[in-house]
Design a protein around this motif. Structure first.
Motif, PDB file in Angstrom:
ATOM      1  N   ILE A  78      -7.803 -28.845   8.709  1.00 25.18           N
ATOM      2  CA  ILE A  78      -7.491 -27.903   8.064  1.00 25.18           C
ATOM      3  C   ILE A  78      -6.216 -27.839   7.379  1.00 25.18           C
ATOM      4  CG2 ILE A  78      -6.866 -25.039   8.271  1.00 25.18           C
ATOM      5  CD1 ILE A  78      -8.394 -25.254  11.242  1.00 25.18           C
ATOM      6  N   THR A  79      -6.134 -27.421   6.155  1.00 26.54           N
ATOM      7  CA  THR A  79      -5.103 -27.796   5.100  1.00 26.54           C
ATOM      8  C   THR A  79      -4.597 -26.558   4.230  1.00 26.54           C
ATOM      9  OG1 THR A  79      -6.553 -28.800   3.726  1.00 26.54           O
ATOM     10  CG2 THR A  79      -5.233 -30.332   5.001  1.00 26.54           C
ATOM     11  N   ASN A  80      -3.628 -26.512   3.936  1.00 26.93           N
ATOM     12  CA  ASN A  80      -3.368 -25.359   2.976  1.00 26.93           C
ATOM     13  C   ASN A  80      -2.539 -26.156   1.686  1.00 26.93           C
ATOM     14  OD1 ASN A  80      -1.355 -24.186   5.957  1.00 26.93           O
ATOM     15  ND2 ASN A  80      -3.589 -23.514   5.101  1.00 26.93           N
ATOM     16  N   ILE A  81      -2.509 -25.437   0.565  1.00 27.89           N
ATOM     17  CA  ILE A  81      -1.611 -25.740  -0.470  1.00 27.89           C
ATOM     18  C   ILE A  81      -0.572 -24.869  -0.541  1.00 27.89           C
ATOM     19  CG2 ILE A  81      -2.874 -24.560  -2.161  1.00 27.89           C
ATOM     20  CD1 ILE A  81      -2.327 -26.768  -4.194  1.00 27.89           C
ATOM     21  N   VAL A  82       0.510 -25.579  -0.562  1.00 26.42           N
ATOM     22  CA  VAL A  82       1.867 -24.589  -0.623  1.00 26.42           C
ATOM     23  C   VAL A  82       2.721 -24.876  -1.831  1.00 26.42           C
ATOM     24  CG1 VAL A  82       2.118 -24.390   2.054  1.00 26.42           C
ATOM     25  CG2 VAL A  82       3.337 -26.179   0.805  1.00 26.42           C
TER      26      VAL A  82
END
Length: 146
Positions: A78-82
């Protein structure tokens, strides 16, 4: 300087774009760890740092970013872009191989982000769910729209 193109007003502008893949498989990343896409295959404008895994906007504008993650059966990534810090999440990518299937799940997400000069964007692991990502099949890319 990167390639040059014409915009609608007839002025030339530098093209800002990048594409990178992971240099190797990534496993067991900690919470908020930067997911590094170190094998840079395109970097017009030199705004992406493959060592740090971060893009720095060379000028104000609207940018498009896409990232793709491939995991294996039994694993999750699971990843996010920040933007600028780990609390400013603007997109999510959930790739779950724990569903009992023998396929290799993949997920791709595209985000459009209004940025100021020197703003930074990167992909980070979410929680303790950076279990496994295939390097050659996982990528991060972006370009300036306007």
């Amino acid at each position: 300087m990167g390639l040059r193109g014409d915009n609608c007003k007839g002025r030339e502008r530098a093209i800002i774009s990048f594409h990178a893949r992971m240099t190797s498989d990534q496993q067991n990343l900690g919470n908020n760890a930067v997911v590094v896409f170190g094998k840079v295959t395109e970097n017009s404008g030199s705004a992406y740092n493959g060592n740090a895994g971060k893009f720095t906007a060379p000028e104000d504008g609207i940018y498009s970013f896409t990232w793709t993650i491939l995991t294996k059966p039994g694993k999750i990534f699971i990843t996010n872009i920040v933007v600028n810090d780990t609390s400013n999440i603007v997109g999510y990518n959930y790739v779950n191989g724990r569903g009992g299937s023998h396929t290799f799940p993949t997920g791709s997400v595209t985000t459009i982000i209004k940025m100021k000069k020197n703003d930074k964007v990167w992909i980070r692991a979410d929680g303790k769910h950076g279990e496994y990502a295939y390097g050659n099949w996982s990528s991060f890319s972006g370009f300036k729209l306007s």
